[in-house]
Design a protein around this motif. Structure first.
Motif, PDB file in Angstrom:
ATOM      1  N   SER A 189       0.824  -1.213   0.000  1.00 40.59           N
ATOM      2  CA  SER A 189       0.000   0.000   0.000  1.00 40.59           C
ATOM      3  C   SER A 189       0.856   1.261   0.000  1.00 40.59           C
ATOM      4  O   SER A 189       2.043   1.243   0.339  1.00 40.59           O
ATOM      5  CB  SER A 189      -0.923   0.002   1.214  1.00 40.59           C
ATOM      6  N   SER A 194       1.405   0.493 -10.682  1.00 37.28           N
ATOM      7  CA  SER A 194       0.415   0.646 -11.751  1.00 37.28           C
ATOM      8  C   SER A 194       0.174  -0.699 -12.426  1.00 37.28           C
ATOM      9  O   SER A 194       0.747  -1.719 -12.048  1.00 37.28           O
ATOM     10  CB  SER A 194       0.906   1.682 -12.779  1.00 37.28           C
ATOM     11  N   SER A 213      -3.810  -0.931  -1.243  1.00 38.33           N
ATOM     12  CA  SER A 213      -4.476   0.370  -1.292  1.00 38.33           C
ATOM     13  C   SER A 213      -3.500   1.499  -1.611  1.00 38.33           C
ATOM     14  O   SER A 213      -2.286   1.356  -1.481  1.00 38.33           O
ATOM     15  CB  SER A 213      -5.168   0.656   0.043  1.00 38.33           C
ATOM     16  N   TYR A 214      -4.076   2.632  -2.067  1.00 33.13           N
ATOM     17  CA  TYR A 214      -3.321   3.844  -2.366  1.00 33.13           C
ATOM     18  C   TYR A 214      -2.194   3.583  -3.372  1.00 33.13           C
ATOM     19  O   TYR A 214      -1.021   3.815  -3.114  1.00 33.13           O
ATOM     20  CB  TYR A 214      -2.762   4.461  -1.075  1.00 33.13           C
ATOM     21  N   ASN A 215      -2.585   3.077  -4.531  1.00 32.36           N
ATOM     22  CA  ASN A 215      -1.683   2.903  -5.650  1.00 32.36           C
ATOM     23  C   ASN A 215      -2.375   3.417  -6.904  1.00 32.36           C
ATOM     24  O   ASN A 215      -3.338   4.182  -6.827  1.00 32.36           O
ATOM     25  CB  ASN A 215      -1.266   1.433  -5.792  1.00 32.36           C
ATOM     26  N   LYS A 216      -1.902   3.014  -8.065  1.00 32.51           N
ATOM     27  CA  LYS A 216      -2.502   3.418  -9.339  1.00 32.51           C
ATOM     28  C   LYS A 216      -2.887   2.191 -10.156  1.00 32.51           C
ATOM     29  O   LYS A 216      -2.793   2.185 -11.387  1.00 32.51           O
ATOM     30  CB  LYS A 216      -1.524   4.292 -10.123  1.00 32.51           C
ATOM     31  N   LEU A 217      -3.334   1.158  -9.478  1.00 29.58           N
ATOM     32  CA  LEU A 217      -3.705  -0.087 -10.148  1.00 29.58           C
ATOM     33  C   LEU A 217      -4.987   0.103 -10.945  1.00 29.58           C
ATOM     34  O   LEU A 217      -5.898   0.830 -10.528  1.00 29.58           O
ATOM     35  CB  LEU A 217      -3.863  -1.203  -9.123  1.00 29.58           C
ATOM     36  N   THR A 218      -5.067  -0.562 -12.098  1.00 29.81           N
ATOM     37  CA  THR A 218      -6.209  -0.408 -12.990  1.00 29.81           C
ATOM     38  C   THR A 218      -6.789  -1.779 -13.347  1.00 29.81           C
ATOM     39  O   THR A 218      -6.325  -2.816 -12.884  1.00 29.81           O
ATOM     40  CB  THR A 218      -5.793   0.325 -14.275  1.00 29.81           C
ATOM     41  N   LEU A 236      -8.310  -2.716  -1.216  1.00 29.41           N
ATOM     42  CA  LEU A 236      -7.961  -2.271  -2.567  1.00 29.41           C
ATOM     43  C   LEU A 236      -8.327  -0.808  -2.765  1.00 29.41           C
ATOM     44  O   LEU A 236      -8.456  -0.340  -3.903  1.00 29.41           O
ATOM     45  CB  LEU A 236      -8.697  -3.130  -3.607  1.00 29.41           C
ATOM     46  N   ASN A 239      -7.541   3.274  -5.758  1.00 29.87           N
ATOM     47  CA  ASN A 239      -6.883   2.844  -6.982  1.00 29.87           C
ATOM     48  C   ASN A 239      -7.774   3.259  -8.146  1.00 29.87           C
ATOM     49  O   ASN A 239      -8.607   4.153  -8.003  1.00 29.87           O
ATOM     50  CB  ASN A 239      -6.628   1.331  -6.969  1.00 29.87           C
ATOM     51  N   SER A 240      -7.619   2.599  -9.277  1.00 32.30           N
ATOM     52  CA  SER A 240      -8.471   2.902 -10.434  1.00 32.30           C
ATOM     53  C   SER A 240      -9.107   1.627 -10.977  1.00 32.30           C
ATOM     54  O   SER A 240      -9.270   1.469 -12.187  1.00 32.30           O
ATOM     55  CB  SER A 240      -7.647   3.592 -11.533  1.00 32.30           C
ATOM     56  N   ASN A 263     -12.577   4.007  -6.003  1.00 30.34           N
ATOM     57  CA  ASN A 263     -12.183   3.393  -7.260  1.00 30.34           C
ATOM     58  C   ASN A 263     -13.180   3.828  -8.329  1.00 30.34           C
ATOM     59  O   ASN A 263     -13.854   4.849  -8.180  1.00 30.34           O
ATOM     60  CB  ASN A 263     -12.123   1.868  -7.127  1.00 30.34           C
TER      61      ASN A 263
END
Length: 538
Positions: A189, A194, A213-218, A236, A239-240, A263
């Motif tokens: 986190s 990404s 949590s607190y990432n740029k995952l898509t 989670l 994120n995105s 999200n």
């Protein structure tokens, strides 16, 4: 700290943790004379200063160095790699800075490495993958950057991995997610990671807590998380991720905390969440969920469940202050009425069309029969094309090349190497009867010839790049569009049709009659003159 500790030649362990010792680390140098020393515990004191380079000259039998929660500053000495038997290194909650020396990869007997809550920076050294006996790794709350080293996948005895609160970027390595031994916590986190969540997350079958949590995952939330059957806490948030919460997560019967807030998730709130009896914290806020909020399970506790800032949610318990869900009675009535009208019109239209075709067929019954025989069996006429050729011809089966969809497959426009065009019908083999349809079309359409029937040019029975079965049929490409569009175009569509095909989209009465006659001619051929005869239901 006494300056003459080195006089204790037989000293085996020094346990002075949780005291109020105030000194620097000069005592480390004196301890180099203690050849039997294997444990140093000085956690939670007021020992201040830099770690001396002499720490690398401690006894080769040293197994534990634990100095967490002291005001230690400066860099980790390179000589730390000389302590080959070191199994525990605890330097957490200090003020260490600089890079982690690559020499740390020489500590092959290391089981626990705690460097969290410092000011360490740089990339995580790839040599850390040499610590194949590592059980616990905690590098959280530092300033590490760059990618997570793939070499961590070599640490096949890890049960705890914490890399949170850093500045790590790139995607999550599948090699790290494949470490099925991780059971306590897997936390990445508060980073800059990404990409999508790899399917290897399903390898964490024994994991209790997963925090990304607190990432740029898509991408969508991977349904492979459902294989983490021991999971109790899943975070989670921020994120995105998009799409719906996968129904497969309903198998996580022991789930206690779920946070997917902030999200881009949408759709209805899954009903299975209300059936997870151990779920005591649920955060679905700041998404695009819609529909009715359940009134069972965790949804009955407003202090344990959060759904604010969503789109078009309704119902739920009174504490949520959501609007009531609108009744669907009126909407259902009009839907049924429209459905009845459509069915009646369709039946009448079908009857009239059938009657017209029957009259035309009867009038042309004694006319000259248009047939075309084949001299060779179908399988000897065509040379099958490869999946790769069709992949290139359709631009990777792009959505922009789709020209039609049917019950058993999708039709794409393809461009051959010579610049010509073909229609490529790709069979959906997951649909029941698709394989049978492929065989039938190969046997029949390859043996018939008629000027009003589209010709089959080739076939493809192969495997795609993922090893899945792939079947396709190649037909002549009809450049002027579909008959349906010609018959049913409105005024605005006429203009668009003329611009697209260079011809007006409106058909006159005589043109429609000619089309009906041609269709009847083709049906007559299929019923009477081709071999084998084909019978179609109108």
């Amino acid at each position: 700290m006494p300056p003459n500790l080195g006089w204790l030649k037989a000293l085996r362990g020094m346990f002075l943790a949780f005291n109020q010792l105030q000194d620097d680390f000069s005592f480390i140098t004196s301890l180099t004379n203690c050849s039997r020393l294997d444990h140093i515990w000085v956690d939670s004191n007021f020992l201040e200063g830099r770690l001396p380079d002499s720490i690398g000259n401690l006894s080769k039998s040293i197994q534990v160095i634990s100095m967490s929660s002291n005001p230690i500053y400066g860099a980790i000495p390179l000589g730390i790699g000389n302590l080959f038997n070191l199994s525990v290194l605890g330097l957490a909650n200090n003020f260490l800075d600089g890079h982690v020396p690559s020499s740390i990869g020489a500590l092959h007997n290391m089981h626990e490495l705690f460097l969290s809550t410092n000011m360490l920076t740089g990339e995580i050294p790839s040599s850390i993958g040499n610590l194949t006996s590592l059980n616990c790794l905690n590098l959280s709350v530092n300033d590490f950057y760059g990618e997570i080293p793939h070499s961590l996948g070599n640490c096949r005895q890890l049960i705890q991995l914490e890399l949170s609160n850093n500045n790590l970027s790139g995607s999550i390595p599948g090699e790290v997610l494949s470490l099925s031994t991780i059971a306590i916590i897997f936390s990445l986190s508060h980073n800059q990671l990404s990409g999508s969540l790899p399917s290897q997350v399903g390898s964490l079958a024994n994991l209790v807590e997963l925090d990304l949590s607190y990432n740029k995952l898509t991408g969508p939330i991977s349904s492979y998380i459902s294989k983490c059957l021991q999971l109790e806490r899943l975070n989670l948030a921020v994120n995105s991720f998009h799409g719906e919460i996968p129904l497969a997560l309903g198998t996580l019967r022991g789930l206690q905390e779920l946070d997917v807030s902030h999200n881009d998730l949408s759709g209805k709130i899954p009903s299975f969440l209300a059936k997870l009896t151990d779920l005591n914290y649920l955060n679905l806020s700041l998404n695009k969920f819609e529909g009715e909020v359940p009134k069972q399970g965790v949804f009955l506790n407003a202090s344990a469940m959060f759904v604010f800032e969503n789109r078009n949610l309704c119902g739920g318990i009174a504490e949520l202050n959501l609007p009531s869900c609108k009744s669907n009675t009126s909407k259902s009535f009009w839907t049924k009425k429209v459905t009845v009208i459509i069915v009646v019109v369709a039946i009448l239209s079908g009857f009239i069309l059938w009657l017209c075709l029957f009259i035309i067929w009867y009038q042309r019954k004694k006319s000259k029969k248009i047939t075309s025989s084949t001299e060779l069996p179908f399988e000897h006429q065509l040379s099958r094309v490869s999946y790769g050729e069709l992949f290139r011809a359709t631009n990777g089966f792009s959505k922009n090349n789709v020209i039609g969809k049917g019950r058993y497959g999708t039709v794409y426009k393809g461009t051959t190497q010579g610049g010509g065009c073909v229609a490529v019908k790709v069979l959906n083999l997951d649909h029941i009867g698709a394989s049978k349809s492929f065989i039938s079309e190969c046997r029949t359409l390859g043996a018939i010839r008629h000027r009003n029937l589209v010709k089959i040019l080739n076939v493809c029975s192969s495997m795609d790049y993922h090893g899945n079965d792939f079947k396709a049929l190649l037909y002549e490409y009809m450049a002027n569009g579909s008959l349906e569009n010609w018959i049913h175009q409105g005024k605005e569509e006429d203009v668009e049709h003329e611009h697209k095909y260079g011809k007006p989209g409106h058909l006159g009465l005589m043109q429609r009659l000619d089309i009906a006659i041609d269709i009847a001619s083709a049906i007559e051929y299929l019923h009477k003159d081709c071999n084998p005869r084909l019978y179609m239901e109108i």
